[in-house]
Design an enzyme around this catalytic site. Structure first.
Site, mmCIF file in Angstrom:
data_model
loop_
_atom_site.group_PDB
_atom_site.id
_atom_site.type_symbol
_atom_site.label_atom_id
_atom_site.label_comp_id
_atom_site.label_asym_id
_atom_site.label_seq_id
_atom_site.Cartn_x
_atom_site.Cartn_y
_atom_site.Cartn_z
ATOM 1 N N LYS A 1 0.820 -1.203 0.000
ATOM 2 C CA LYS A 1 0.000 0.000 0.000
ATOM 3 C C LYS A 1 0.861 1.262 0.000
ATOM 4 O O LYS A 1 0.405 2.336 -0.405
ATOM 5 C CB LYS A 1 -0.951 -0.004 1.195
ATOM 6 C CG LYS A 1 -2.054 -1.053 1.085
ATOM 7 C CD LYS A 1 -2.856 -0.928 -0.210
ATOM 8 C CE LYS A 1 -4.017 -1.905 -0.236
ATOM 9 N NZ LYS A 1 -4.690 -1.916 -1.567
ATOM 10 N N HIS B 1 -8.410 2.069 -6.606
ATOM 11 C CA HIS B 1 -8.387 0.888 -5.745
ATOM 12 C C HIS B 1 -9.501 -0.026 -6.249
ATOM 13 O O HIS B 1 -10.654 0.103 -5.848
ATOM 14 C CB HIS B 1 -8.625 1.313 -4.288
ATOM 15 C CG HIS B 1 -8.526 0.191 -3.311
ATOM 16 N ND1 HIS B 1 -9.353 0.079 -2.221
ATOM 17 C CD2 HIS B 1 -7.701 -0.881 -3.259
ATOM 18 C CE1 HIS B 1 -9.043 -1.004 -1.537
ATOM 19 N NE2 HIS B 1 -8.052 -1.616 -2.156
ATOM 20 N N SER C 1 -13.602 -3.748 1.630
ATOM 21 C CA SER C 1 -13.485 -5.130 2.081
ATOM 22 C C SER C 1 -14.860 -5.718 2.400
ATOM 23 O O SER C 1 -15.695 -5.078 3.034
ATOM 24 C CB SER C 1 -12.598 -5.187 3.329
ATOM 25 O OG SER C 1 -12.460 -6.501 3.790
ATOM 26 N N THR D 1 -12.884 -8.989 -5.012
ATOM 27 C CA THR D 1 -11.987 -10.040 -5.501
ATOM 28 C C THR D 1 -12.782 -11.216 -6.053
ATOM 29 O O THR D 1 -12.498 -11.726 -7.146
ATOM 30 C CB THR D 1 -11.052 -10.517 -4.370
ATOM 31 O OG1 THR D 1 -10.287 -9.400 -3.900
ATOM 32 C CG2 THR D 1 -10.107 -11.593 -4.861
#
Length: 529
Positions: free
Chosen positions: A193, A212, A230, A235
């Site tokens: 990061k 991001h 998150s 993903t």
């Protein structure tokens, strides 16, 4: 090589091979071991996640007007940075072995930067070998001066009495000296990061939007960008066997297309299974680093359900380990921008069509909702807003990135969508989570272009357009109000969430144009009816 940094050292392992890093880690690192898949396990110690409150940037005349100073970007003096750097140099100089990794950030050569990592833990060397783009032997010979040097002395605490220090952890950035100094944390993600933060400063200066996000590409060359915090599915949803993966976390959108910043992936692996995430599961093999995971001491079989060390268990691997990754990790301009949110309040629709102005508003808001802790009796979700879906890594004011996004959307006729992967038919504790099967059907409709041909209706308060029907989706769930038994309770909840958006956006009002401000929720219009 290291003398110019004040490091006089005999044992330097420069871009050394993975087998040697494995040997060093198992021999020298506490509790490091090999698993039955060939992956290496290492432990970060006390810190098992990032320390955003300990990130500091040197206030320098060349850059200070470009930086959005505050809780995210905390100012540091030149003297304080020098103290931190010298402390890191002294520590690294005293270590028996040093590891140097040279690599690149950014697959597009015209925007690529050279990164050098200097560390004393072999596991950190393996991590950055995976996460940076790996040069060829010829490129290493002609690597030259780096554009960013990371001094990772994370095993050594910062001086808490030094100017500006608030704890024994410090991650310090000096953009003019092109340096990052890490003290007081061995969590490897700080390096990753750190590079992203540097790119978030440099790229907008060149008119390039850093994001991001994850990115994938369809068989017809259509490109989708997924942004989300998150737990929203960024993903998982971008890992599609029918689409090529460009990258899972950090990208730039330039005049000639989109490129991945990284050479690897850093995937969460809590409760990982072959059935749910086969691409990630298959990538955990020789060369992969497992951070803070637990395995059986005899069989060395990984137990992904054991989160006794941390829920933030991670796997770092080369992007080539993903079977359907596109190498080099470069693609065309985006066709679809997909904002992912996990709305645990059960208010937002599973899919909404956004105008460019609404896209800017919701990009700057960066909304999701998290389930509040594990204490008995606490059922109320907690709203989370993170500007640009990555506030801890952004350097400029959020409007800088939002204006670049709106410009790209208009230039390339990209379509923006808001996809809720959270709850329906009630909030968490009452309703149910929108099924992954339905979300994937929605994404398929977006990617095929079928969704743009559907009939849309207005979604009150937020004023989104929502489709009346989608193939393979129950029509009832498309407007969440229809799924609630108590419609009045839903209306109250919707107003409540809308007010959270409005309150959060107040900090942006003075730098945001009227068209974007009008694109937010409209509570007064609702009340007047």
């Amino acid at each position: 090589m290291l003398k110019k940094y004040g490091l006089i050292h005999n044992k330097i392992f420069y871009n050394t091979s993975i087998p040697i890093i494995y040997e060093h880690s198992i021999r020298l690192e506490k509790d490091s071991f090999l698993t039955d898949t060939g992956a290496l396990v290492a432990f970060s110690g006390e810190k098992t996640g990032r320390s955003p409150k300990d990130k500091r940037i040197v206030k320098h005349p060349e850059s200070e007007l470009n930086i959005d100073w505050g809780d995210v970007n905390i100012a540091q003096s030149q003297e304080s940075f020098t103290t931190c750097k010298q402390r890191a140099i002294d520590y690294l100089s005293a270590k028996e072995n040093l590891y140097v990794i040279d690599g690149y950030a950014g697959w597009e050569k015209s925007y690529q930067i050279k990164v050098r990592v200097i560390c004393s833990r072999p596991y950190h060397a393996l991590f950055m070998h995976n996460m940076l783009i790996r040069p060829t032997q010829e490129e290493l010979k002609n690597f030259g001066e780096p554009d960013c040097v990371i001094f990772n002395a994370g095993s050594h605490p910062a001086d808490e009495n030094a100017e500006g220090m608030s704890s024994k952890t410090s991650i310090s950035f000096h953009f003019e000296q092109k340096e990052i100094v890490i003290l007081g944390t061995d969590y490897a993600g700080e390096m990753k990061k750190g590079v992203f933060t540097v790119m978030n400063y440099l790229m907008p200066k060149k008119g390039v939007l850093s994001l991001h996000c994850s990115v994938n590409e369809g068989t017809q060359g259509d490109v989708s960008v997924f942004l989300g915090l998150s737990g929203t599915g960024k993903t998982t949803l971008s890992a599609d066997p029918n689409r090529k993966l460009i990258g899972d976390d950090e990208h730039c959108w330039a005049d000639n297309g989109i490129f991945n910043i990284e050479g690897g992936c850093y995937a969460k692996c809590d409760n990982l299974s072959q059935e749910k995430e086969p691409e990630i599961f298959a990538a955990i093999k020789f060369g992969t680093l497992l951070e803070n995971t637990v395995a059986d001491p005899i069989s060395r079989k990984i137990d992904y359900t054991n989160l006794s060390i941390t829920e933030n268990t991670r796997a770092s691997y080369k992007i080539e380990y993903i079977e359907n990754a596109k190498i080099p990790c470069i693609t065309k301009h985006a066709n679809n921008i997909i904002f992912l949110t996990c709305d645990a309040f059960g208010v937002l629709p599973p899919i909404s069509l956004l105008t460019p102005e609404q896209a800017m508003y919701h990009f700057m808001s960066g909304y999701t909702a998290k389930i509040a802790g594990t204490e008995v009796g606490i059922k109320e979700p907690k709203a989370t807003f993170s500007a640009c879906f990555g506030a801890p890594f952004m350097v400029w004011h959020p409007t800088k990135y939002a204006e670049l996004l709106a410009q790209k959307i208009r230039e390339h006729s990209a379509q923006a969508w808001l996809v809720n992967t959270g709850w329906t038919a009630g909030a968490f504790g009452e309703g149910e989570r929108i099924s992954l099967k339905h979300t994937r059907s929605i994404l398929n409709a977006i990617h095929s272009g079928a969704l743009t041909n559907e009939d849309f209706e207005n979604f009150d308060v937020f004023n989104f357009k929502i489709p009346r029907q989608i193939k393979n989706i129950p029509t009832q769930i498309l407007n969440p109000r229809n799924t609630w038994k108590d419609k009045n309770l839903y209306d109250t909840q919707r107003i409540k969430i809308a007010q959270m958006f409005i309150d959060n956006f107040k900090k942006f009002v003075h730098k945001t144009n009227q068209d974007v401000l009008k694109a937010g929720p409209d509570i007064e219009m609702t009340r007047s009816h």
